[in-house]
Design a protein around this motif. Structure first.
Motif, PDB file in Angstrom:
ATOM      1  N   UNK A   1     -15.599 -10.462  -4.655  1.00 46.96           N
ATOM      2  CA  UNK A   1     -14.487  -9.923  -5.193  1.00 46.96           C
ATOM      3  C   UNK A   1     -13.117  -9.963  -4.681  1.00 46.96           C
ATOM      4  N   UNK A   2     -12.207  -9.921  -5.404  1.00 42.51           N
ATOM      5  CA  UNK A   2     -10.593  -9.943  -4.805  1.00 42.51           C
ATOM      6  C   UNK A   2     -10.085  -8.582  -5.051  1.00 42.51           C
ATOM      7  N   UNK A   3      -8.885  -8.289  -4.294  1.00 42.50           N
ATOM      8  CA  UNK A   3      -8.113  -7.234  -4.648  1.00 42.50           C
ATOM      9  C   UNK A   3      -7.073  -7.298  -5.717  1.00 42.50           C
ATOM     10  N   UNK A   4      -7.160  -6.773  -6.791  1.00 44.41           N
ATOM     11  CA  UNK A   4      -5.610  -6.789  -7.656  1.00 44.41           C
ATOM     12  C   UNK A   4      -5.198  -5.305  -7.530  1.00 44.41           C
ATOM     13  N   UNK A   5      -3.841  -5.451  -7.574  1.00 42.03           N
ATOM     14  CA  UNK A   5      -3.183  -4.307  -7.415  1.00 42.03           C
ATOM     15  C   UNK A   5      -1.591  -4.453  -7.717  1.00 42.03           C
ATOM     16  N   UNK A   6      -0.953  -3.386  -8.109  1.00 42.42           N
ATOM     17  CA  UNK A   6       0.649  -3.435  -8.170  1.00 42.42           C
ATOM     18  C   UNK A   6       1.172  -3.553  -6.782  1.00 42.42           C
ATOM     19  N   UNK A   7       2.186  -4.236  -6.672  1.00 40.00           N
ATOM     20  CA  UNK A   7       2.767  -4.241  -5.323  1.00 40.00           C
ATOM     21  C   UNK A   7       4.249  -3.998  -5.104  1.00 40.00           C
ATOM     22  N   UNK A   8       4.567  -3.650  -3.628  1.00 34.26           N
ATOM     23  CA  UNK A   8       5.853  -3.660  -3.412  1.00 34.26           C
ATOM     24  C   UNK A   8       6.364  -5.001  -3.362  1.00 34.26           C
TER      25      UNK A   8
END
Length: 504
Positions: free
Chosen positions: A497-504
RNA sequence: CGGGGCGUAGCUCAGCCUGGUAGAGCGCUUGCUUUGGGAGCAAGAAGUCGUCAGUUCGAAUCUGGCCGCCCCGACCA
Protein backbone atom coordinates in the motif's frame (compact mmCIF):
# COMPACT_ATOMS: atom_id res chain seq x y z
CA UNK A 1 -12.09 38.55 31.55
CA UNK A 2 -11.52 34.98 30.51
CA UNK A 3 -11.68 33.84 26.92
CA UNK A 4 -12.60 30.41 25.67
CA UNK A 5 -9.16 30.04 24.12
CA UNK A 6 -6.16 32.25 23.52
CA UNK A 7 -6.15 31.86 19.75
CA UNK A 8 -8.98 32.91 17.53
CA UNK A 9 -10.15 31.38 15.28
CA UNK A 10 -9.82 27.85 16.65
CA UNK A 11 -8.19 25.04 14.65
CA UNK A 12 -11.61 23.58 14.01
CA UNK A 13 -13.00 26.80 12.58
CA UNK A 14 -10.23 27.93 10.24
CA UNK A 15 -6.96 26.04 10.38
CA UNK A 16 -4.85 28.23 8.07
CA UNK A 17 -5.90 31.39 9.87
CA UNK A 18 -5.34 29.70 13.26
CA UNK A 19 -1.80 28.90 12.13
CA UNK A 20 -1.04 32.50 11.23
CA UNK A 21 -2.47 33.75 14.51
CA UNK A 22 -0.40 31.24 16.49
CA UNK A 23 2.83 32.31 14.84
CA UNK A 24 1.99 35.90 15.68
CA UNK A 25 0.76 35.21 19.22
CA UNK A 26 3.88 33.21 20.02
CA UNK A 27 5.99 36.02 18.59
CA UNK A 28 8.02 33.62 16.46
CA UNK A 29 8.12 35.46 13.14
CA UNK A 30 6.55 38.19 11.09
CA UNK A 31 6.23 39.06 7.45
CA UNK A 32 8.90 41.49 6.37
CA UNK A 33 8.84 44.30 3.86
CA UNK A 34 10.61 41.98 1.46
CA UNK A 35 8.10 39.97 -0.50
CA UNK A 36 7.82 36.41 0.72
CA UNK A 37 10.58 36.83 3.28
CA UNK A 38 10.09 36.64 7.01
CA UNK A 39 11.77 38.10 10.03
CA UNK A 40 12.42 35.23 12.42
CA UNK A 41 12.06 36.63 15.92
CA UNK A 42 14.04 35.39 18.95
CA UNK A 43 11.46 32.82 20.10
CA UNK A 44 11.31 31.29 16.63
CA UNK A 45 15.03 31.54 16.07
CA UNK A 46 15.75 29.99 19.47
CA UNK A 47 13.79 26.95 18.36
CA UNK A 48 15.75 26.85 15.10
CA UNK A 49 19.04 27.07 17.01
CA UNK A 50 18.10 24.01 19.04
CA UNK A 51 17.01 22.10 15.95
CA UNK A 52 20.27 23.09 14.32
CA UNK A 53 22.42 22.15 17.29
CA UNK A 54 20.81 18.75 17.75
CA UNK A 55 20.77 17.84 14.08
CA UNK A 56 24.38 18.94 13.78
CA UNK A 57 25.38 16.51 16.53
CA UNK A 58 23.75 13.70 14.57
CA UNK A 59 25.52 14.74 11.37
CA UNK A 60 28.88 14.75 13.14
CA UNK A 61 28.14 11.36 14.73
CA UNK A 62 27.59 9.95 11.26
CA UNK A 63 30.91 11.29 10.01
CA UNK A 64 29.95 14.53 8.29
CA UNK A 65 31.76 17.85 8.49
CA UNK A 66 30.45 21.35 7.85
CA UNK A 67 31.64 23.67 5.10
CA UNK A 68 30.33 26.76 3.36
CA UNK A 69 29.81 27.52 -0.33
CA UNK A 70 28.88 30.74 -2.18
CA UNK A 71 25.36 32.15 -2.11
CA UNK A 72 25.64 32.97 -5.81
CA UNK A 73 25.77 30.31 -8.46
CA UNK A 74 26.92 31.00 -12.02
CA UNK A 75 23.91 30.67 -14.29
CA UNK A 76 25.75 28.20 -16.50
CA UNK A 77 26.06 25.76 -13.59
CA UNK A 78 22.31 25.36 -13.50
CA UNK A 79 22.32 24.48 -17.17
CA UNK A 80 24.50 21.43 -16.62
CA UNK A 81 21.82 19.07 -15.36
CA UNK A 82 18.73 19.43 -17.54
CA UNK A 83 16.10 18.00 -15.19
CA UNK A 84 17.51 19.89 -12.26
CA UNK A 85 17.54 23.16 -14.23
CA UNK A 86 13.96 22.70 -15.34
CA UNK A 87 12.84 21.86 -11.83
CA UNK A 88 14.05 25.14 -10.40
CA UNK A 89 13.82 27.43 -13.43
CA UNK A 90 10.58 29.14 -12.42
CA UNK A 91 11.70 30.16 -8.95
CA UNK A 92 15.16 31.64 -9.30
CA UNK A 93 16.25 35.13 -8.24
CA UNK A 94 18.94 36.36 -10.61
CA UNK A 95 21.74 38.81 -9.91
CA UNK A 96 22.63 40.78 -13.02
CA UNK A 97 24.52 43.86 -11.79
CA UNK A 98 27.30 44.53 -9.34
CA UNK A 99 27.11 48.26 -8.63
CA UNK A 100 24.78 51.22 -8.26
CA UNK A 101 25.08 54.70 -9.63
CA UNK A 102 23.67 57.62 -7.69
CA UNK A 103 21.43 59.77 -9.85
CA UNK A 104 20.30 63.14 -8.49
CA UNK A 105 16.64 63.82 -9.12
CA UNK A 106 15.21 67.30 -9.84
CA UNK A 107 13.40 67.20 -6.49
CA UNK A 108 16.70 66.80 -4.63
CA UNK A 109 16.38 63.11 -3.84
CA UNK A 110 18.78 60.47 -5.06
CA UNK A 111 17.92 57.43 -7.10
CA UNK A 112 20.27 54.47 -7.21
CA UNK A 113 20.49 52.96 -10.68
CA UNK A 114 21.94 49.47 -11.16
CA UNK A 115 24.96 49.51 -13.37
CA UNK A 116 27.99 47.37 -13.99
CA UNK A 117 26.16 44.63 -15.78
CA UNK A 118 27.63 41.19 -15.16
CA UNK A 119 28.95 39.23 -18.09
CA UNK A 120 27.34 36.10 -16.71
CA UNK A 121 24.39 36.47 -14.33
CA UNK A 122 24.40 34.71 -10.98
CA UNK A 123 21.49 32.83 -9.53
CA UNK A 124 20.87 33.06 -5.79
CA UNK A 125 21.11 29.41 -4.76
CA UNK A 126 17.79 27.58 -4.68
CA UNK A 127 19.92 24.59 -3.56
CA UNK A 128 23.63 23.97 -3.94
CA UNK A 129 24.10 20.69 -5.83
CA UNK A 130 25.70 22.42 -8.79
CA UNK A 131 28.21 24.64 -7.04
CA UNK A 132 29.13 22.01 -4.48
CA UNK A 133 29.45 19.54 -7.33
CA UNK A 134 31.96 21.85 -8.99
CA UNK A 135 34.00 21.93 -5.78
CA UNK A 136 33.74 18.14 -5.41
CA UNK A 137 35.09 17.78 -8.94
CA UNK A 138 38.25 19.60 -7.82
CA UNK A 139 38.51 17.74 -4.55
CA UNK A 140 38.04 14.22 -5.80
CA UNK A 141 40.94 12.64 -7.67
CA UNK A 142 41.20 9.14 -6.32
CA UNK A 143 38.95 6.56 -4.69
CA UNK A 144 41.03 7.38 -1.62
CA UNK A 145 39.35 10.82 -1.49
CA UNK A 146 36.00 9.13 -1.01
CA UNK A 147 33.61 9.17 0.62
CA UNK A 148 33.32 12.94 0.83
CA UNK A 149 30.80 13.80 3.55
CA UNK A 150 29.90 17.48 3.66
CA UNK A 151 27.07 19.45 5.21
CA UNK A 152 26.26 23.12 4.80
CA UNK A 153 24.06 25.29 7.04
CA UNK A 154 22.78 28.05 4.81
CA UNK A 155 19.98 30.18 3.49
CA UNK A 156 18.50 29.51 0.08
CA UNK A 157 16.01 31.36 -2.07
CA UNK A 158 13.13 30.01 -4.07
CA UNK A 159 10.81 32.60 -5.54
CA UNK A 160 7.61 30.90 -4.48
CA UNK A 161 4.29 32.15 -5.80
CA UNK A 162 2.47 31.88 -2.54
CA UNK A 163 4.56 32.28 0.63
CA UNK A 164 3.47 31.31 4.14
CA UNK A 165 5.45 31.93 7.32
CA UNK A 166 7.88 29.03 7.91
CA UNK A 167 6.00 26.66 5.60
CA UNK A 168 6.96 28.28 2.35
CA UNK A 169 9.02 31.47 2.29
CA UNK A 170 11.06 32.93 -0.54
CA UNK A 171 14.17 32.76 1.61
CA UNK A 172 14.56 29.99 4.13
CA UNK A 173 17.20 28.49 6.37
CA UNK A 174 18.20 24.88 6.04
CA UNK A 175 20.96 22.39 6.05
CA UNK A 176 21.97 20.61 2.90
CA UNK A 177 24.15 17.55 3.08
CA UNK A 178 26.15 16.65 -0.02
CA UNK A 179 28.17 13.50 -0.26
CA UNK A 180 30.15 11.65 -2.92
CA UNK A 181 30.89 7.93 -2.89
CA UNK A 182 32.84 5.32 -4.73
CA UNK A 183 29.99 2.91 -5.32
CA UNK A 184 26.26 2.94 -5.80
CA UNK A 185 25.78 0.67 -2.77
CA UNK A 186 27.66 3.07 -0.54
CA UNK A 187 25.77 6.11 -1.78
CA UNK A 188 22.41 4.39 -1.40
CA UNK A 189 23.39 3.34 2.12
CA UNK A 190 24.28 6.98 2.90
CA UNK A 191 20.93 8.15 1.55
CA UNK A 192 19.12 5.66 3.76
CA UNK A 193 21.29 6.45 6.77
CA UNK A 194 20.39 10.15 6.67
CA UNK A 195 16.78 9.22 6.07
CA UNK A 196 16.91 7.25 9.32
CA UNK A 197 18.59 10.20 11.07
CA UNK A 198 15.70 12.42 9.97
CA UNK A 199 13.12 9.89 11.08
CA UNK A 200 14.78 9.61 14.48
CA UNK A 201 15.09 13.37 14.86
CA UNK A 202 11.44 14.05 14.08
CA UNK A 203 10.22 11.30 16.35
CA UNK A 204 12.52 11.75 19.33
CA UNK A 205 13.30 15.46 19.26
CA UNK A 206 10.25 17.09 17.67
CA UNK A 207 7.82 14.41 18.90
CA UNK A 208 6.37 14.11 15.41
CA UNK A 209 5.69 10.61 14.10
CA UNK A 210 6.49 10.14 10.42
CA UNK A 211 6.07 7.57 7.73
CA UNK A 212 9.45 6.96 6.13
CA UNK A 213 9.18 6.07 2.48
CA UNK A 214 10.22 6.66 -1.09
CA UNK A 215 8.79 9.21 -3.50
CA UNK A 216 7.23 8.12 -6.77
CA UNK A 217 8.91 9.26 -9.97
CA UNK A 218 6.44 12.15 -10.27
CA UNK A 219 7.32 13.54 -6.85
CA UNK A 220 11.07 13.03 -7.01
CA UNK A 221 13.66 15.79 -6.55
CA UNK A 222 14.62 17.13 -9.99
CA UNK A 223 17.62 15.12 -11.15
CA UNK A 224 17.49 12.44 -8.45
CA UNK A 225 17.38 8.68 -8.99
CA UNK A 226 15.53 8.12 -5.71
CA UNK A 227 14.04 10.47 -3.14
CA UNK A 228 13.51 9.23 0.39
CA UNK A 229 11.05 11.25 2.42
CA UNK A 230 9.60 11.54 5.89
CA UNK A 231 5.91 12.45 5.79
CA UNK A 232 4.15 13.87 8.82
CA UNK A 233 0.45 14.49 9.35
CA UNK A 234 -0.58 17.78 10.88
CA UNK A 235 -3.83 18.57 12.62
CA UNK A 236 -5.85 19.47 9.53
CA UNK A 237 -4.99 15.94 8.36
CA UNK A 238 -2.81 17.16 5.53
CA UNK A 239 0.61 15.68 4.88
CA UNK A 240 3.79 17.65 5.10
CA UNK A 241 7.17 16.60 3.81
CA UNK A 242 9.47 17.16 6.76
CA UNK A 243 12.77 16.12 5.25
CA UNK A 244 14.19 14.46 2.15
CA UNK A 245 17.26 12.42 1.33
CA UNK A 246 18.17 11.91 -2.32
CA UNK A 247 20.24 9.33 -4.08
CA UNK A 248 21.45 11.25 -7.13
CA UNK A 249 23.13 8.37 -8.91
CA UNK A 250 25.84 9.64 -11.25
CA UNK A 251 23.62 12.36 -12.74
CA UNK A 252 25.19 15.26 -10.91
CA UNK A 253 28.67 13.70 -10.98
CA UNK A 254 28.44 13.63 -14.76
CA UNK A 255 27.06 17.17 -14.91
CA UNK A 256 29.81 18.53 -12.64
CA UNK A 257 32.47 16.08 -13.77
CA UNK A 258 33.17 14.47 -10.41
CA UNK A 259 35.55 11.75 -11.54
CA UNK A 260 38.13 9.67 -9.79
CA UNK A 261 40.64 6.97 -10.57
CA UNK A 262 39.29 3.75 -9.14
CA UNK A 263 40.95 0.77 -7.51
CA UNK A 264 41.01 -0.87 -10.93
CA UNK A 265 42.85 2.11 -12.44
CA UNK A 266 39.84 3.25 -14.51
CA UNK A 267 38.23 6.69 -14.42
CA UNK A 268 34.78 6.57 -12.84
CA UNK A 269 32.04 8.99 -11.94
CA UNK A 270 31.22 9.30 -8.27
CA UNK A 271 27.78 8.46 -6.86
CA UNK A 272 26.37 11.43 -4.96
CA UNK A 273 23.63 12.13 -2.45
CA UNK A 274 21.99 15.21 -1.01
CA UNK A 275 19.64 15.62 1.94
CA UNK A 276 17.97 18.55 3.64
CA UNK A 277 15.75 19.85 6.37
CA UNK A 278 14.59 23.44 6.64
CA UNK A 279 12.86 26.03 8.80
CA UNK A 280 9.69 24.42 7.49
CA UNK A 281 10.18 22.07 10.45
CA UNK A 282 9.06 24.96 12.65
CA UNK A 283 5.78 25.26 10.79
CA UNK A 284 5.37 21.50 10.93
CA UNK A 285 5.96 21.50 14.67
CA UNK A 286 3.41 24.26 15.25
CA UNK A 287 0.75 22.51 13.17
CA UNK A 288 1.48 19.10 14.67
CA UNK A 289 1.36 20.06 18.35
CA UNK A 290 -0.32 23.45 18.72
CA UNK A 291 -3.72 23.83 20.35
CA UNK A 292 -6.28 26.60 20.60
CA UNK A 293 -4.10 28.35 23.18
CA UNK A 294 -1.07 28.49 20.88
CA UNK A 295 2.20 26.67 20.34
CA UNK A 296 3.24 23.63 22.38
CA UNK A 297 7.01 23.21 22.33
CA UNK A 298 8.39 19.71 22.73
CA UNK A 299 10.82 19.96 25.69
CA UNK A 300 13.82 18.66 23.71
CA UNK A 301 13.83 21.70 21.42
CA UNK A 302 11.98 24.36 23.42
CA UNK A 303 13.95 27.65 23.53
CA UNK A 304 13.09 27.72 27.22
CA UNK A 305 11.91 24.50 28.81
CA UNK A 306 10.94 26.09 32.09
CA UNK A 307 9.78 29.61 32.79
CA UNK A 308 9.65 30.71 36.39
CA UNK A 309 7.06 33.35 37.18
CA UNK A 310 7.67 35.23 40.42
CA UNK A 311 4.36 36.01 42.12
CA UNK A 312 4.87 39.32 43.89
CA UNK A 313 1.60 40.57 45.38
CA UNK A 314 3.31 42.83 47.91
CA UNK A 315 6.26 45.16 47.24
CA UNK A 316 7.96 44.33 50.52
CA UNK A 317 8.30 40.62 49.72
CA UNK A 318 9.14 41.16 46.06
CA UNK A 319 12.91 40.95 46.35
CA UNK A 320 12.72 37.84 48.49
CA UNK A 321 10.54 36.09 45.92
CA UNK A 322 12.71 37.12 42.99
CA UNK A 323 15.84 35.90 44.81
CA UNK A 324 14.17 32.57 45.53
CA UNK A 325 13.19 32.25 41.84
CA UNK A 326 16.73 33.00 40.70
CA UNK A 327 18.08 30.45 43.15
CA UNK A 328 15.64 27.85 41.85
CA UNK A 329 16.64 28.63 38.26
CA UNK A 330 20.29 28.21 39.14
CA UNK A 331 19.66 24.83 40.74
CA UNK A 332 17.64 23.73 37.71
CA UNK A 333 20.29 24.85 35.23
CA UNK A 334 22.74 22.48 36.92
CA UNK A 335 20.60 19.60 35.72
CA UNK A 336 20.49 18.37 32.15
CA UNK A 337 17.89 16.99 29.80
CA UNK A 338 18.60 15.30 26.49
CA UNK A 339 22.32 15.86 27.10
CA UNK A 340 21.98 19.64 27.39
CA UNK A 341 21.72 21.87 30.48
CA UNK A 342 18.14 22.78 31.34
CA UNK A 343 17.03 26.00 29.68
CA UNK A 344 15.36 28.04 32.39
CA UNK A 345 14.09 31.61 32.23
CA UNK A 346 12.95 33.77 35.13
CA UNK A 347 10.38 36.31 33.90
CA UNK A 348 10.92 39.29 36.19
CA UNK A 349 9.11 41.80 34.01
CA UNK A 350 6.79 44.14 35.83
CA UNK A 351 3.63 42.87 34.16
CA UNK A 352 0.40 41.58 35.52
CA UNK A 353 0.63 37.93 36.49
CA UNK A 354 -2.23 36.72 34.34
CA UNK A 355 -1.08 38.46 31.19
CA UNK A 356 2.44 37.19 31.66
CA UNK A 357 1.22 33.67 32.23
CA UNK A 358 -0.84 33.68 29.03
CA UNK A 359 2.09 34.98 27.05
CA UNK A 360 4.09 31.87 27.95
CA UNK A 361 1.12 29.63 27.29
CA UNK A 362 0.89 31.04 23.78
CA UNK A 363 4.63 30.60 23.31
CA UNK A 364 4.29 26.98 24.37
CA UNK A 365 6.83 26.71 27.19
CA UNK A 366 6.58 23.10 28.44
CA UNK A 367 6.66 23.95 32.15
CA UNK A 368 5.59 27.10 33.93
CA UNK A 369 6.57 27.44 37.56
CA UNK A 370 4.91 29.95 39.85
CA UNK A 371 6.54 30.88 43.09
CA UNK A 372 5.17 33.40 45.56
CA UNK A 373 5.55 34.32 49.25
CA UNK A 374 3.28 31.49 50.37
CA UNK A 375 5.35 28.95 48.40
CA UNK A 376 8.55 30.14 49.97
CA UNK A 377 7.03 29.53 53.43
CA UNK A 378 5.65 26.13 52.47
CA UNK A 379 8.76 25.17 50.45
CA UNK A 380 6.65 24.35 47.43
CA UNK A 381 6.18 25.46 43.83
CA UNK A 382 3.14 25.63 41.54
CA UNK A 383 3.75 23.56 38.40
CA UNK A 384 1.80 24.03 35.16
CA UNK A 385 2.27 21.67 32.23
CA UNK A 386 1.63 23.12 28.78
CA UNK A 387 0.39 19.79 27.44
CA UNK A 388 -2.46 19.88 29.98
CA UNK A 389 -5.14 22.55 30.13
CA UNK A 390 -4.25 26.15 30.97
CA UNK A 391 -5.90 25.81 34.36
CA UNK A 392 -4.12 22.63 35.43
CA UNK A 393 -1.85 23.68 38.26
CA UNK A 394 -0.28 21.50 40.86
CA UNK A 395 1.46 22.57 44.06
CA UNK A 396 4.35 20.26 44.79
CA UNK A 397 7.17 20.33 47.34
CA UNK A 398 10.15 22.08 45.81
CA UNK A 399 12.52 19.22 46.57
CA UNK A 400 10.25 16.72 44.81
CA UNK A 401 10.00 19.00 41.81
CA UNK A 402 13.77 19.34 41.57
CA UNK A 403 14.15 15.60 41.81
CA UNK A 404 11.53 14.80 39.16
CA UNK A 405 11.84 17.69 36.74
CA UNK A 406 13.70 15.88 33.96
CA UNK A 407 11.29 12.96 34.16
CA UNK A 408 8.45 15.42 33.95
CA UNK A 409 9.92 16.97 30.83
CA UNK A 410 10.34 13.53 29.30
CA UNK A 411 6.73 12.77 30.20
CA UNK A 412 5.62 15.87 28.29
CA UNK A 413 7.84 14.93 25.37
CA UNK A 414 6.31 11.45 25.34
CA UNK A 415 2.76 12.69 25.70
CA UNK A 416 3.17 14.97 22.68
CA UNK A 417 4.46 12.11 20.55
CA UNK A 418 1.68 9.87 21.78
CA UNK A 419 -0.98 12.45 21.08
CA UNK A 420 0.36 13.16 17.59
CA UNK A 421 0.64 9.45 16.82
CA UNK A 422 -2.93 8.78 17.94
CA UNK A 423 -4.16 11.69 15.86
CA UNK A 424 -2.40 10.36 12.79
CA UNK A 425 -3.44 6.75 13.29
CA UNK A 426 -7.04 7.77 13.80
CA UNK A 427 -6.96 9.52 10.42
CA UNK A 428 -5.11 6.86 8.45
CA UNK A 429 -7.39 4.39 6.68
CA UNK A 430 -6.96 1.39 4.43
CA UNK A 431 -9.35 1.82 1.52
CA UNK A 432 -10.04 -0.54 -1.37
CA UNK A 433 -12.15 1.12 -4.05
CA UNK A 434 -12.12 4.28 -6.12
CA UNK A 435 -15.51 5.23 -4.64
CA UNK A 436 -14.16 4.96 -1.09
CA UNK A 437 -11.12 6.93 -2.14
CA UNK A 438 -13.19 9.73 -3.65
CA UNK A 439 -15.52 9.88 -0.66
CA UNK A 440 -12.53 10.00 1.71
CA UNK A 441 -11.06 13.06 0.01
CA UNK A 442 -14.37 14.71 -0.92
CA UNK A 443 -15.13 18.19 0.43
CA UNK A 444 -17.20 16.78 3.32
CA UNK A 445 -15.15 13.58 3.58
CA UNK A 446 -13.00 12.76 6.59
CA UNK A 447 -9.66 13.26 4.80
CA UNK A 448 -6.30 12.12 6.09
CA UNK A 449 -3.90 9.46 4.89
CA UNK A 450 -5.45 6.89 2.57
CA UNK A 451 -3.48 3.65 2.37
CA UNK A 452 -4.09 2.32 -1.11
CA UNK A 453 -2.95 -0.47 -3.34
CA UNK A 454 -1.45 1.22 -6.35
CA UNK A 455 -0.12 0.02 -9.67
CA UNK A 456 -1.08 2.96 -11.86
CA UNK A 457 1.04 4.87 -14.33
CA UNK A 458 2.67 8.27 -13.86
CA UNK A 459 -0.08 9.79 -15.99
CA UNK A 460 -2.82 8.24 -13.89
CA UNK A 461 -1.08 9.52 -10.77
CA UNK A 462 -0.96 12.98 -12.33
CA UNK A 463 -4.61 12.90 -13.15
CA UNK A 464 -5.58 12.09 -9.57
CA UNK A 465 -3.38 14.98 -8.42
CA UNK A 466 -5.07 17.38 -10.85
CA UNK A 467 -8.63 16.20 -10.27
CA UNK A 468 -8.59 15.72 -6.53
CA UNK A 469 -5.49 17.57 -5.25
CA UNK A 470 -4.35 14.32 -3.73
CA UNK A 471 -0.87 12.93 -4.30
CA UNK A 472 1.13 9.86 -3.36
CA UNK A 473 3.10 11.15 -0.40
CA UNK A 474 5.29 8.11 -0.27
CA UNK A 475 5.69 4.42 -0.84
CA UNK A 476 6.38 3.37 2.76
CA UNK A 477 9.48 1.34 3.52
CA UNK A 478 8.03 -0.51 6.49
CA UNK A 479 6.81 -4.10 6.05
CA UNK A 480 3.56 -3.32 7.79
CA UNK A 481 2.33 -1.79 4.52
CA UNK A 482 3.25 -4.86 2.47
CA UNK A 483 0.41 -7.16 1.50
CA UNK A 484 -1.10 -8.67 -1.62
CA UNK A 485 -3.87 -6.65 -3.21
CA UNK A 486 -5.27 -4.96 -6.28
CA UNK A 487 -4.73 -1.40 -7.41
CA UNK A 488 -7.84 0.64 -6.60
CA UNK A 489 -7.71 2.38 -9.96
CA UNK A 490 -6.45 -0.18 -12.47
CA UNK A 491 -7.15 -3.48 -10.71
CA UNK A 492 -3.59 -4.61 -11.39
CA UNK A 493 -1.89 -6.66 -8.69
CA UNK A 494 0.02 -4.75 -6.00
CA UNK A 495 2.42 -5.90 -3.29
CA UNK A 496 2.20 -2.88 -1.06
CA UNK A 497 0.00 0.00 0.00
CA UNK A 498 1.10 3.58 -0.66
CA UNK A 499 0.10 6.75 1.21
CA UNK A 500 -2.22 9.16 -0.56
CA UNK A 501 -2.98 12.56 0.98
CA UNK A 502 -3.49 16.23 0.37
CA UNK A 503 -0.31 18.05 1.19
CA UNK A 504 1.37 21.32 2.04
C1' C B 1 0.64 34.79 -15.51
C1' G B 2 -5.16 34.48 -14.99
C1' G B 3 -9.56 35.73 -11.30
C1' G B 4 -10.93 38.69 -6.83
C1' G B 5 -9.74 42.33 -2.97
C1' C B 6 -7.04 46.09 -0.30
C1' G B 7 -3.49 50.44 0.70
C1' U B 8 -6.00 55.75 6.66
C1' A B 9 -1.71 55.95 13.94
C1' G B 10 2.99 50.57 15.81
C1' C B 11 -1.22 46.63 14.72
C1' U B 12 -6.48 45.53 13.10
C1' C B 13 -9.79 48.49 10.81
C1' A B 14 -14.16 52.40 10.41
C1' G B 15 -14.92 56.92 7.61
C1' C B 16 -15.45 57.16 1.09
C1' C B 17 -21.62 55.77 -1.63
C1' U B 18 -23.90 61.55 -0.50
C1' G B 19 -16.44 66.13 -1.01
C1' G B 20 -16.18 70.69 4.16
C1' U B 21 -9.82 69.79 6.75
C1' A B 22 -8.72 62.77 11.09
C1' G B 23 -11.71 58.43 14.08
C1' A B 24 -12.28 53.54 17.05
C1' G B 25 -10.29 49.13 19.35
C1' C B 26 -5.73 46.99 20.65
C1' G B 27 -0.74 48.45 21.77
C1' C B 28 2.45 52.50 23.91
C1' U B 29 3.52 56.54 28.11
C1' U B 30 2.08 58.60 33.04
C1' G B 31 -0.83 58.45 37.62
C1' C B 32 -4.16 56.05 41.06
C1' U B 33 -6.67 51.51 42.45
C1' U B 34 -5.79 46.32 41.67
C1' U B 35 -2.50 41.85 41.56
C1' G B 36 -2.12 33.44 43.32
C1' G B 37 -5.32 33.12 36.27
C1' G B 38 -5.90 37.44 30.08
C1' A B 39 -7.53 44.13 35.42
C1' G B 40 -10.24 49.01 36.10
C1' C B 41 -10.43 54.32 35.91
C1' A B 42 -8.20 58.91 34.34
C1' A B 43 -4.87 61.71 31.46
C1' G B 44 -1.49 61.64 27.28
C1' A B 45 1.90 60.72 22.83
C1' A B 46 1.16 59.12 17.96
C1' G B 47 -1.23 59.68 10.96
C1' U B 48 1.97 65.09 4.82
C1' C B 49 -5.03 59.09 4.55
C1' G B 50 0.43 54.33 -0.91
C1' U B 51 1.98 57.66 -4.98
C1' C B 52 1.51 61.08 -9.18
C1' A B 53 -1.83 63.87 -11.84
C1' G B 54 -6.94 65.64 -12.88
C1' U B 55 -11.96 67.72 -11.39
C1' U B 56 -13.29 71.40 -7.48
C1' C B 57 -13.47 77.41 -3.71
C1' G B 58 -12.24 72.83 -1.08
C1' A B 59 -10.27 65.72 -2.01
C1' A B 60 -8.99 60.28 2.71
C1' U B 61 -13.74 60.76 -0.03
C1' C B 62 -14.89 61.71 -7.16
C1' U B 63 -11.77 60.37 -12.02
C1' G B 64 -7.28 58.38 -14.35
C1' G B 65 -2.18 56.52 -14.34
C1' C B 66 1.61 54.25 -11.47
C1' C B 67 3.55 51.46 -7.21
C1' G B 68 2.90 47.93 -3.42
C1' C B 69 0.48 44.13 -0.70
C1' C B 70 -3.18 40.19 0.40
C1' C B 71 -6.53 36.09 -1.04
C1' C B 72 -7.94 32.04 -4.86
C1' G B 73 -5.47 28.92 -9.03
C1' A B 74 -0.79 26.83 -11.76
C1' C B 75 4.79 25.91 -9.04
C1' C B 76 6.95 24.16 -4.44
C1' A B 77 11.01 22.20 1.16
Amino acid sequence: MSQASAISPTREKDFPEWYQQVVRAADMAENSEVRGCMVIKPWGYGLWENIQKQLDVKFKETGHVNAYFPLLIPLSYLEKEAQHAEGFATECAVVTHHRLEAQKQPDGTTKMIPSGKLEEPYVIRPTSETIIGAAFARWVQSYRDLPLLINQWANVMRWEMRPRLFLRTAEFLWQEGHTAHETEEEAVEETKLMHRVYTDFLCNHLAIPVIPGVKTENERFPGAVDTYTVEAMVQDKKAIQAGTSHYLGQNFAKAANIQFLGRDNTRQFAHTTSWGMSTRLIGTLIMAHGDDDGVIMPPRVAPSQIVILPITPKPDTRQEVVDACEALAKTLRAQSFGGEPLRVHVDKRDLQGGAKNWEWIKKGVPLRIEMGPRDITSRSVAVCRRDLGPKAKEFVPKEDFLQNVTELLQEIQDSLLKRATEMRDANMKKLETLEEFQAFFAEEGPGGFALMHWAGSNEEEDKIAKDMKVTIRCVPLSDEFAEEGKCFLTGKPSQKRVVFAKSY
